[in-house]
Design an enzyme around this catalytic site. Structure first.
Site, PDB file in Angstrom:
ATOM      1  N   GLU A 188       1.204  -1.134   0.201  1.00 28.22           N
ATOM      2  CA  GLU A 188      -0.080  -0.084   0.032  1.00 28.22           C
ATOM      3  C   GLU A 188       1.134   0.691   0.051  1.00 28.22           C
ATOM      4  O   GLU A 188       1.612   1.169   1.244  1.00 28.22           O
ATOM      5  CB  GLU A 188      -0.588   0.153   1.247  1.00 28.22           C
ATOM      6  CG  GLU A 188      -2.161   0.780   1.345  1.00 28.22           C
ATOM      7  CD  GLU A 188      -2.991   0.527   1.765  1.00 28.22           C
ATOM      8  OE1 GLU A 188      -3.074  -0.372   2.531  1.00 28.22           O
ATOM      9  OE2 GLU A 188      -4.271   1.978   2.604  1.00 28.22           O
ATOM     10  N   ASN A 231      -3.197  -1.749   7.462  1.00 25.58           N
ATOM     11  CA  ASN A 231      -3.981  -2.028   7.146  1.00 25.58           C
ATOM     12  C   ASN A 231      -4.607  -3.529   7.188  1.00 25.58           C
ATOM     13  O   ASN A 231      -3.918  -4.038   6.128  1.00 25.58           O
ATOM     14  CB  ASN A 231      -4.905  -1.767   6.000  1.00 25.58           C
ATOM     15  CG  ASN A 231      -5.269  -0.031   6.059  1.00 25.58           C
ATOM     16  OD1 ASN A 231      -5.910   0.300   7.300  1.00 25.58           O
ATOM     17  ND2 ASN A 231      -5.120   0.609   5.206  1.00 25.58           N
ATOM     18  N   GLU A 312     -10.723   4.233   9.130  1.00 23.12           N
ATOM     19  CA  GLU A 312     -10.911   4.434   8.096  1.00 23.12           C
ATOM     20  C   GLU A 312     -10.993   2.538   7.249  1.00 23.12           C
ATOM     21  O   GLU A 312     -11.033   1.577   6.864  1.00 23.12           O
ATOM     22  CB  GLU A 312      -9.963   4.464   6.518  1.00 23.12           C
ATOM     23  CG  GLU A 312      -9.112   5.522   7.082  1.00 23.12           C
ATOM     24  CD  GLU A 312      -7.673   5.970   5.798  1.00 23.12           C
ATOM     25  OE1 GLU A 312      -7.619   6.935   5.459  1.00 23.12           O
ATOM     26  OE2 GLU A 312      -7.131   4.824   5.396  1.00 23.12           O
ATOM     27  N   ASP A 386      -2.746  14.379   7.099  1.00 25.66           N
ATOM     28  CA  ASP A 386      -2.267  13.253   5.918  1.00 25.66           C
ATOM     29  C   ASP A 386      -0.852  13.900   5.399  1.00 25.66           C
ATOM     30  O   ASP A 386      -0.949  13.271   3.873  1.00 25.66           O
ATOM     31  CB  ASP A 386      -3.655  12.589   5.898  1.00 25.66           C
ATOM     32  CG  ASP A 386      -3.294  11.518   5.116  1.00 25.66           C
ATOM     33  OD1 ASP A 386      -2.133  10.543   5.643  1.00 25.66           O
ATOM     34  OD2 ASP A 386      -4.246  10.739   4.173  1.00 25.66           O
ATOM     35  N   GLU A 408       4.744   9.826  13.932  1.00 23.82           N
ATOM     36  CA  GLU A 408       4.982   8.975  11.991  1.00 23.82           C
ATOM     37  C   GLU A 408       5.153   9.957  10.573  1.00 23.82           C
ATOM     38  O   GLU A 408       4.275  11.111  10.963  1.00 23.82           O
ATOM     39  CB  GLU A 408       3.705   7.629  12.329  1.00 23.82           C
ATOM     40  CG  GLU A 408       3.463   7.275  11.061  1.00 23.82           C
ATOM     41  CD  GLU A 408       1.827   6.379  10.581  1.00 23.82           C
ATOM     42  OE1 GLU A 408       1.358   6.505  12.124  1.00 23.82           O
ATOM     43  OE2 GLU A 408       1.679   5.653   9.587  1.00 23.82           O
ATOM     44  N   GLU A 414       3.330   9.075  -1.682  1.00 20.59           N
ATOM     45  CA  GLU A 414       2.202   9.129  -1.283  1.00 20.59           C
ATOM     46  C   GLU A 414       1.778  10.077  -1.641  1.00 20.59           C
ATOM     47  O   GLU A 414       0.666  10.351  -3.012  1.00 20.59           O
ATOM     48  CB  GLU A 414       1.735   8.232  -0.403  1.00 20.59           C
ATOM     49  CG  GLU A 414      -0.379   8.226  -0.435  1.00 20.59           C
ATOM     50  CD  GLU A 414      -0.800   7.647   0.765  1.00 20.59           C
ATOM     51  OE1 GLU A 414      -0.396   7.811   1.715  1.00 20.59           O
ATOM     52  OE2 GLU A 414      -2.125   8.082   0.944  1.00 20.59           O
ATOM     53  N   HIS A 542      -3.955  17.994   0.046  1.00 21.43           N
ATOM     54  CA  HIS A 542      -4.931  17.472  -0.139  1.00 21.43           C
ATOM     55  C   HIS A 542      -5.910  17.653  -1.138  1.00 21.43           C
ATOM     56  O   HIS A 542      -6.647  17.180  -1.602  1.00 21.43           O
ATOM     57  CB  HIS A 542      -6.189  16.881   1.320  1.00 21.43           C
ATOM     58  CG  HIS A 542      -6.228  15.556   0.926  1.00 21.43           C
ATOM     59  ND1 HIS A 542      -6.769  14.864   0.003  1.00 21.43           N
ATOM     60  CD2 HIS A 542      -6.096  14.489   1.864  1.00 21.43           C
ATOM     61  CE1 HIS A 542      -7.377  13.757   0.210  1.00 21.43           C
ATOM     62  NE2 HIS A 542      -6.764  13.616   1.664  1.00 21.43           N
TER      63      HIS A 542
HETATM   64  O1  GCW Z   1      -2.048   8.823   3.546  1.00 18.74           O
HETATM   65  C1  GCW Z   1      -3.675   7.653   4.763  1.00 18.74           C
HETATM   66  C2  GCW Z   1      -3.043   6.580   3.186  1.00 18.74           C
HETATM   67  C3  GCW Z   1      -3.716   5.268   3.202  1.00 18.74           C
HETATM   68  C4  GCW Z   1      -3.194   4.677   4.891  1.00 18.74           C
HETATM   69  C5  GCW Z   1      -3.652   5.790   5.557  1.00 18.74           C
HETATM   70  C6  GCW Z   1      -2.860   5.394   7.124  1.00 18.74           C
HETATM   71  C7  GCW Z   1      -2.414   2.442   5.311  1.00 18.74           C
HETATM   72  O2  GCW Z   1      -3.777   6.905   1.601  1.00 18.74           O
HETATM   73  O3  GCW Z   1      -3.681   4.014   2.345  1.00 18.74           O
HETATM   74  O4  GCW Z   1      -3.535   3.669   4.894  1.00 18.74           O
HETATM   75  O5  GCW Z   1      -3.009   6.608   4.982  1.00 18.74           O
HETATM   76  O6  GCW Z   1      -1.924   6.219   7.216  1.00 18.74           O
HETATM   77  O7  GCW Z   1      -3.891   4.049   7.718  1.00 18.74           O
END
Ligand code: GCW
Length: 721
Positions: A188, A231, A312, A386, A408, A414, A542
Site C-alpha cells: 500500500e 491495514n 478508515e 495526512d 509518524e 504517496e 489534499h
Molecule cells: O494516507 C492514508 C493512505 C492510506 C493509509 C492511511 C493510514 C495505510 O491513503 O493508504 O492506509 O493513510 O495511514 O492509515
C-alpha cells in the site's frame, strides 16, 4: 587483417582505460545504497590507511560484533582499495572493536562510557602499549556496531580519523520503519516494486537482500521494523506467518533490529472464532495473551504490536463502545510480561461531513491523556491531516504530556509524486521536528516531545512509512534513498540538520567532489519547496486525485465522505479560497498552545506557508508582498515549475561526477517531474480561475489545455493503491 584487429583492440583498450580514469565510477544500479565502499581519492586514502592497519576484535565475537568486524573489513577494504586484515593483538594503527568487557585493552583505558546508554558508541584515538590505535566501543555490542558504521561514515565522507573523540547516543529509543506491505506482496502506497518480503518462500528461503536491508538500517541506527501493513490481515497472526516473521527476526537480530507486527483488532473473531473482539471481554483478553505467548516462543525479543483501530474502516474498540485506551491497554497487558509494547495510531477521522478533519485526532485522543498503560505509545502523524507536502505540526504534540507520543512520517511519497519526483524529505521531517509547540514555554519543540525530554518519558518513538521494495535500487529512485537515510539519521538525533545529512548522503552515494556535493545538496533542499509550490502552495492541502493521490484534482467534490474531497480542503468559490480554521470558522487554531494559536490565527503573523490552511481569503486579498492572493497563487505554481527546471539544470551539470546509469535515471525522472509540475500548475490554475474569474497576472502563460481536459484524465492501474 589479424594485425588490424590487434591494433584496434589495443586502441579500444587504451580508450577504455582513459575512459575509466576519467569517469567517476562504473555504471551502478543503486543496490549498494550509501554503503558503496568504492575506493576513495588517493589523498584521503593515504591519510586514513595508517589508522586502519588491522581490526582487532574479541577472540570469540558475538554475532553482532561479528557483523561489525565484517562490515569494517568490507568497508575499509573497499574504501582503501586493499584487504583489511583482522588481527588478535593491537599493532600500530589497529582498530579495536568491542565493549570493555570483551577487550581488556579497552577496559584498561577506563573510557567514559556511562553516558552512552545501551546503544551509544564512542570512537576514540588512543594509545595502547605505546601504540597509536583507534577504539570503537560502547556499552553493548549493538553500540559497537553503530560505532563501526560511524567510523565508516567518517572515512566515506572524507573526514579525518587520526584524532577521533566522537561519542553519540540515540535520542529516541525506538527508531522504526513501518512497512505497509501486504501478505500477497503488494505494498500500500509502495512505488518501488513488490514487497521486499518474499512471504511465500519464507521461512525457508532467506533472500540475501534481507541481510543487506539489515545492514543499511543498522548503518543509520534504525532498530525496529513493522513487517506488515497497518491495514492488517488477521493472517499475520497465524502460526504460518509467525514462523515467517521469526525467520526475519533471526536475520535482523545481530543488527540490533527488532520485529513488530501490525495486528487487526478483530483477530479474536477472525482467527480465534470468538463472537466478539470487545477489549473488556475476558475471553478476548485471554486470546490475545495466548497469542502473545505464542509469538514470544518463536521470537523471544519480539517488539510488539502496531494498531490502526477505528480508522478508515478498520475494526477497533469503538465497535464495542470502548475507548482507544481500553483497546490499547488490553493488548498492552498481553505484551507486558514479555516487555513488548503497543504502538497505537492516532490517525482517526469520521464521516461527519460538517466538521474539520484537522481537529478530529486531537478531539478524540486528548481526553484520554493519562489513561494509557505504561507500555503504550501513541503514534501521531506529523500533520493533522495526512502526509501532505506541507502541513503545520499536529496539535496533539505537546497536548498529551502524560502519554508518550511517537512521530509518524511517510518516507514513501504517496502525496509527493511517488517514486519519480525528486523530493528530499529531510527538509520536511526537520520542519516538523523543529516546530515549537510552546507546550511548556518557548523551545518545546516537537523533537523534544517525541524524544521524551519534555515530559520525561522513557518510551520514545519515531516511525517512517518505508519506501522500500524489491526494485533493484530499493526505493524506486536513487534520490529516494536519501529519504530513508535522512529518516534514520534524524530518528537518531531529531535535532540534526537535514542539510548536513544530505551532504553526508550525497558524498557516500555519489561523490566527495565539492563541485558535486554543493550543487546537489542545494538542489535537494530546494526540491521540497518546489513540490509544495507546484502542488499545494500557500497552505493548500489534499488536492490530489482520488485513491491514487497522484496528479491534481482540486475540482473533486462528489465523494461520499466529505473529507475525501479536494474541494472540501480548498473551499474555493467566487469569493475566495482557503479553510477558515480561526474562530470564525472551525477554530482548529484553538487546539494549539496560545502563542501558536495566536500566530496562526493572525493574518499578520501566520505567514505564507500556512496562509490558506488557516484562513479563507478573498481572491483580491493583499499579500505581504503586495500582490493579490490570486496573483501570488499563480506565481507560486509557476515558481514550482521553474524550480524543477533549475533542478534539471543543476543535475545536467553533475554528469561528469556520476556514473552513466544513475545519471541517466535521475535525468529521466527529472524530465517526468518537470512535465508533471507543469501539469499540476496548469490544471490547478485552470480550476481556480474557473472560480476566481480573474485574469492571469502579466507574463503568465495560460494552461495548455481546458479544465475539462484535466478533469477527464484517468489513471487506472496506478501503483500503490
Ligand atoms: O494516507 C492514508 C493512505 C492510506 C493509509 C492511511 C493510514 C495505510 O491513503 O493508504 O492506509 O493513510 O495511514 O492509515
Amino acid at each position: 587483417m589479424i594485425e588490424r584487429i590487434a591494433r584496434l583492440a589495443a586502441i579500444v583498450t587504451i580508450v577504455m582505460a582513459l575512459g575509466l580514469a576519467a569517469s567517476p565510477a562504473a555504471a551502478e544500479d543503486g543496490y549498494a545504497l550509501w554503503l558503496r565502499y568504492q575506493p576513495l581519492p588517493q589523498g584521503i586514502r593515504a591519510a586514513a590507511a595508517p589508522h586502519a592497519a588491522a581490526i582487532v576484535a574479541p577472540a570469540a565475537p558475538s554475532p553482532t560484533i561479528g557483523v561489525a568486524v565484517a562490515e569494517l573489513q568490507r568497508g575499509l577494504g573497499g574504501l582503501l582499495a586493499r584487504p583489511e586484515p583482522v588481527a588478535h593483538t593491537a599493532g600500530v594503527g589497529a582498530i579495536l572493536v568491542g565493549t570493555p568487557a570483551e577487550l581488556p585493552a579497552i577496559a584498561a583505558l577506563h573510557l567514559p562510557l556511562s553516558g552512552l546508554g545501551d546503544e551509544g558508541y564512542l570512537l576514540r584515538s588512543a594509545t595502547v602499549d605505546g601504540k597509536a590505535v583507534t577504539i570503537v566501543t560502547g556499552n553493548s555490542d549493538v553500540g559497537v556496531l553503530y560505532g563501526a558504521f560511524a567510523l565508516l561514515r567518517q572515512v566515506q565522507t572524507g573526514a579525518p580519523i587520526d584524532r577521533l573523540d566522537l561519542a553519540s547516543t540515540p535520542k529516541v529509543r525506538i527508531r522504526m520503519l513501518d512497512h505497509w506491505d501486504n501478505l500477497d506482496r503488494t505494498v500500500e502506497r509502495g512505488y518501488a516494486g513488490e514487497s521486499i518480503w518474499d512471504w511465500w518462500r519464507l521461512p525457508d528461503w532467506h533472500d540475501p537482500r534481507y541481510t543487506d536491508y539489515a545492514r543499511a538500517n543498522a548503518s543509520i541506527g534504525i532498530n525496529g521494523t513493522v513487517l506488515n501493513n497497518v491495514n492488517a490481515s488477521p493472517d499475520i497472526l497465524t502460526p504460518r506467518f509467525i514462523a515467517k516473521a521469526a525467520a526475519l527476526a533471526d536475520i535482523f537480530r545481530p543488527y540490533g533490529i527488532k520485529v513488530y507486527l501490525s495486528v487487526n483488532f478483530a483477530s479474536p473473531i477472525k482467527l480465534g472464532g470468538l463472537k466478539t473482539a470487545d477489549p473488556l471481554d475476558p475471553q478476548v483478553a485471554a486470546w490475545w495473551k495466548a497469542k502473545a505467548d505464542e509469538i514470544y516462543k518463536a521470537i523471544p525479543d519480539f517488539g510488539g504490536f502496531l494498531v490502526k483501530a477505528n480508522s478508515e474502516g478498520q475494526p477497533g474498540p469503538g465497535d464495542y463502545h470502548r475507548s482507544h485506551s481500553q483497546g490499547a491497554n488490553m493488548l498492552a497487558a498481553a505484551l507486558a510480561p514479555h516487555h513488548g509494547i503497543v504502538i497505537w495510531r492516532a490517525f482517526v477521522y469520521t464521516a461527519t461531513g460538517d466538521g474539520d478533519r484537522a481537529k478530529e485526532a486531537y478531539d478524540e485522543f486528548k481526553p484520554l491523556d493519562g489513561q494509557f498503560a505504561d507500555n503504550v505509545v501513541l503514534q501521531v502523524k506529523n500533520g493533522p491531516i495526512d502526509f501532505q507536502p506541507r502541513e503545520p505540526f499536529s496539535p496533539l504534540f505537546g497536548a498529551m504530556p502524560k502519554t508518550p507520543l511517537g512521530l509518524e512520517v511517510q518516507i514513501t511519497k504517496e502525496y509527493l509524486g511517488f517514486a519519480t519526483h525528486l523530493v528530499y524529505l529531510g527538509a520536511l521531517f526537520q520542519e516538523t521536528l523543529d516546530a515549537d509547540t510552546y507546550a511548556d514555554g518557548p523551545g518545546s519543540t516537537v523533537a523534544k516531545v517525541i524524544d521524551g525530554e519534555l515530559d520525561h518519558h522513557q518510551l520514545s518513538l519515531i516511525a517512517g512509512v518505508a519506501n522500500i521494495g524489491s526494485d533493484r535500487d530499493w526505493c524506486g529512485s536513487d534520490f529516494n534513498q536519501a529519504n530513508w537515510y535522512a529518516f534514520g539519521r534524524l530518528a537518531w538525533d531529531p535535532t540534526a540538520s537535514s542539510r548536513a545529512i544530505a551532504v553526508e548522503w550525497a558524498k557516500m552515494t555519489f561523490s566527495l567532489d565539492p563541485g558535486f556535493v554543493g550543487p546537489t545538496v542545494d538542489m535537494m533542499m530546494l526540491s521540497r519547496e518546489a513540490v509544495v509550490n507546484y502542488m499545494t502552495p500557500l497552505g493548500l492541502a489534499h488536492q490530489m486525485g482520488t485513491n491514487h493521490h497522484y496528479g491534481p484534482a482540486p475540482w473533486v467534490d462528489n465523494l461520499p465522505q466529505a473529507e475525501w474531497n479536494p474541494a472540501y480542503y480548498n473551499r474555493a468559490d467566487a469569493t475566495g479560497i482557503g479553510f477558515d480554521r480561526t474562530k470564525t470558522g472551525s477554530n482548529a487554531v484553538a487546539q494549539y498552545a496560545p502563542p501558536v494559536a495566536k500566530r496562526f490565527a493572525d493574518l499578520a503573523t501566520v505567514g505564507d506557508k500556512y496562509l490558506l490552511w488557516f484562513h479563507h481569503l478573498p481572491w483580491t486579498y493583499r499579500m505581504a508582498s503586495d500582490e493579490t492572493l490570486w496573483d501570488s497563487l499563480v506565481h507560486h505554481y509557476t515558481l514550482g515549475v521553474t524550480q524543477v527546471a533549475d533542478m534539471q539544470n543543476t543535475w545536467t551539470a553533475m554528469q561528469r561526477y556520476v556514473d552513466p546509469e544513475r545519471y541517466a535515471k535521475a535525468t529521466t525522472f527529472l524530465a517526468i517531474q518537470h512535465r508533471e509540475a507543469q501539469w499540476w500548475r496548469d490544471a490547478s490554475i485552470a480550476y481556480f480561475q474557473s472560480k476566481s474569474h480573474l485574469p492571469l497576472p502579466a507574463g503568465e502563460v495560460p494552461p495548455a489545455h481546458s479544465l475539462a481536459y484535466y478533469e477527464a484524465l484517468r489513471f487506472p492501474h496506478a501503483p500503490g493503491i
